[in-house]
Design a protein around this motif. Structure first.
Motif, PDB file in Angstrom:
ATOM      1  N   ASP A   1       0.828  -1.213   0.000  1.00  0.00           N
ATOM      2  CA  ASP A   1       0.000   0.000   0.000  1.00  0.00           C
ATOM      3  C   ASP A   1       0.861   1.261   0.000  1.00  0.00           C
ATOM      4  O   ASP A   1       0.558   2.239  -0.694  1.00  0.00           O
ATOM      5  N   LEU A   2       1.938   1.241   0.779  1.00  0.00           N
ATOM      6  CA  LEU A   2       2.838   2.391   0.790  1.00  0.00           C
ATOM      7  C   LEU A   2       3.584   2.502  -0.539  1.00  0.00           C
ATOM      8  O   LEU A   2       3.840   3.612  -1.018  1.00  0.00           O
TER       9      LEU A   2
ATOM     10  N   LYS B   1       2.371   1.708  -3.431  1.00  0.00           N
ATOM     11  CA  LYS B   1       1.426   2.321  -4.387  1.00  0.00           C
ATOM     12  C   LYS B   1       1.315   3.826  -4.166  1.00  0.00           C
ATOM     13  O   LYS B   1       1.190   4.596  -5.119  1.00  0.00           O
ATOM     14  N   ARG B   2       1.376   4.260  -2.905  1.00  0.00           N
ATOM     15  CA  ARG B   2       1.347   5.701  -2.631  1.00  0.00           C
ATOM     16  C   ARG B   2       2.552   6.381  -3.280  1.00  0.00           C
ATOM     17  O   ARG B   2       2.429   7.464  -3.873  1.00  0.00           O
TER      18      ARG B   2
ATOM     19  N   LYS C   1       2.105   6.543  -7.085  1.00  0.00           N
ATOM     20  CA  LYS C   1       1.145   7.588  -7.469  1.00  0.00           C
ATOM     21  C   LYS C   1       1.761   8.972  -7.342  1.00  0.00           C
ATOM     22  O   LYS C   1       1.452   9.879  -8.125  1.00  0.00           O
ATOM     23  N   SER C   2       2.665   9.150  -6.362  1.00  0.00           N
ATOM     24  CA  SER C   2       3.313  10.457  -6.208  1.00  0.00           C
ATOM     25  C   SER C   2       4.252  10.758  -7.372  1.00  0.00           C
ATOM     26  O   SER C   2       4.580  11.917  -7.622  1.00  0.00           O
TER      27      SER C   2
ATOM     28  N   ASP D   1       8.393   3.516   1.603  1.00  0.00           N
ATOM     29  CA  ASP D   1       7.430   4.184   2.483  1.00  0.00           C
ATOM     30  C   ASP D   1       7.491   5.705   2.398  1.00  0.00           C
ATOM     31  O   ASP D   1       6.686   6.401   3.014  1.00  0.00           O
TER      32      ASP D   1
ATOM     33  N   PHE E   1       7.724   9.335  -0.184  1.00  0.00           N
ATOM     34  CA  PHE E   1       7.113   9.718  -1.462  1.00  0.00           C
ATOM     35  C   PHE E   1       7.522  11.130  -1.850  1.00  0.00           C
ATOM     36  O   PHE E   1       8.019  11.908  -1.029  1.00  0.00           O
TER      37      PHE E   1
ATOM     38  N   TYR F   1       6.402  12.728   7.825  1.00  0.00           N
ATOM     39  CA  TYR F   1       4.983  12.442   7.570  1.00  0.00           C
ATOM     40  C   TYR F   1       4.539  11.249   8.410  1.00  0.00           C
ATOM     41  O   TYR F   1       5.138  10.176   8.361  1.00  0.00           O
TER      42      TYR F   1
ATOM     43  N   ASN G   1       0.755  10.376   8.797  1.00  0.00           N
ATOM     44  CA  ASN G   1      -0.647  10.701   8.487  1.00  0.00           C
ATOM     45  C   ASN G   1      -0.865  12.195   8.256  1.00  0.00           C
ATOM     46  O   ASN G   1      -1.880  12.592   7.699  1.00  0.00           O
TER      47      ASN G   1
ATOM     48  N   ASN H   1       8.538   9.127   5.724  1.00  0.00           N
ATOM     49  CA  ASN H   1       7.488   8.484   6.495  1.00  0.00           C
ATOM     50  C   ASN H   1       7.995   7.995   7.846  1.00  0.00           C
ATOM     51  O   ASN H   1       9.054   7.385   7.937  1.00  0.00           O
TER      52      ASN H   1
END
Length: 309
Positions: free
Chosen positions: A15-16, A18-19, A22-23, A97, A99, A127, A129, A219
């Motif tokens: 999931d991280l 994919k973040r 996307k960035s 983790d 971005f 970061y 959240n 992160n």
């Protein structure tokens, strides 16, 4: 030819990952560059299928090349593999983790192509959240990343010793990255990021170019290498500094490093129950009176060694 290869070592954090992807693909004005994204996945299972939602949105100028490792390579060898696979003119390492902030790739890449014998980087914002800019301003200043240091550094070896170059999100020519490579964990433990930056300056005579802007998000998580029980980066960092004789070439900077890091190195040895090594540093007359006597942690360390060793 690709303008940029972005190497991403990943482990158990789809999931991280994919973040991060996307960035990259949603960056402002990213379509002017051809980019390959190289993923080295040490996860227990192949996660390529989980990336389909990102892959289907890729613009035509970006490709993803995924590689699953069985058995896992480990962080250092994974980074080395990513560097060797890179075919772009420039290379950027990015941990799974973290971005990119919007528009940062363009700014970093532009400066890297203008300054081919430099590693180019900006500031990191922490970061968890939420973005923590007030605390990040202070942290970046501690690492010599503020307006006073903008541009080319006068002494990049000194800046490497003080960890001005962040652990990821920097860009340099791929030919330089391949020459530097990534030494194995048996040699340098988990200090691969520090080792890369120091050797770039000492052995390959690259400079540092600092952009006084926030370019990446760092992160904060419980499972990061930085917070891991197995992290021996501080202890190995000290050995690397001695290896390249920075205590002789840059004694004043070396003194600064010991003031901040020596207590942490001793704590590492106590944690892994290497009490002889802890005693060597803790009970050195020079170390004690220069770097340790005024720190409360020192007396806790003495108590632990007396009780457990």
């Amino acid at each position: 030819m690709f303008d940029l290869s972005i190497g991403i070592p990943t482990y158990q954090r789809p999931d991280l990952l994919k973040r991060l992807l996307k960035s990259i693909i949603t960056q402002k004005d990213i379509t002017q560059y051809f980019i390959e994204i190289l993923i080295g996945d040490d996860s227990k299972v192949n996660n390529e299928g989980s990336l389909n939602e990102v892959i289907v949105t890729l613009p035509s100028n970006i490709v993803i090349r995924y590689e699953h490792h069985q058995p896992a390579k480990g962080q250092n060898a994974n980074v080395g593999s990513l560097i060797s696979r890179a075919t772009g003119k420039c290379f950027c390492l990015m941990h799974d983790d973290d971005f990119f902030l919007d528009g940062s790739i363009n700014r970093l890449l532009d400066k890297a192509t203008e300054n081919e014998n430099y590693i180019v980087f900006g500031k990191q914002v922490t970061y968890n959240n939420n973005f923590d800019y007030p605390n990040s301003d202070s942290v970046n200043t501690d690492f010599k990343r503020n307006a006073s240091f903008e541009g080319k550094q006068k002494d990049s070896i000194a800046m490497a010793m003080l960890q001005q170059c962040p652990n990821d999100g920097y860009i340099l020519l791929t030919e330089h990255a391949k020459a530097i490579g990534s030494r194995l964990e048996e040699e340098i433990g988990t200090a691969c990021d520090f080792d890369f930056a120091l050797r770039a300056t000492v052995e390959y005579h690259l400079g540092f170019y600092f952009i006084n802007e926030y370019t990446t998000a760092y992160n904060i998580s419980d499972d990061s290498v930085t917070s891991s029980f197995q992290n021996n980066a501080g202890e190995r960092k000290l050995k690397i500094l001695y290896e390249f004789k920075t205590n002789i070439t840059h004694p004043n900077v070396f003194h600064q490093v010991l003031k901040t890091d020596l207590s942490m190195v001793i704590s590492h040895y106590i944690i892994v129950k290497d009490y002889n090594a802890a005693k060597k540093y803790l009970f050195s007359f020079n170390n004690f009176f220069k770097y340790l006597w005024y720190k409360p942690a020192t007396y806790l360390q003495i108590g632990k060694i007396a009780f457990f060793s």
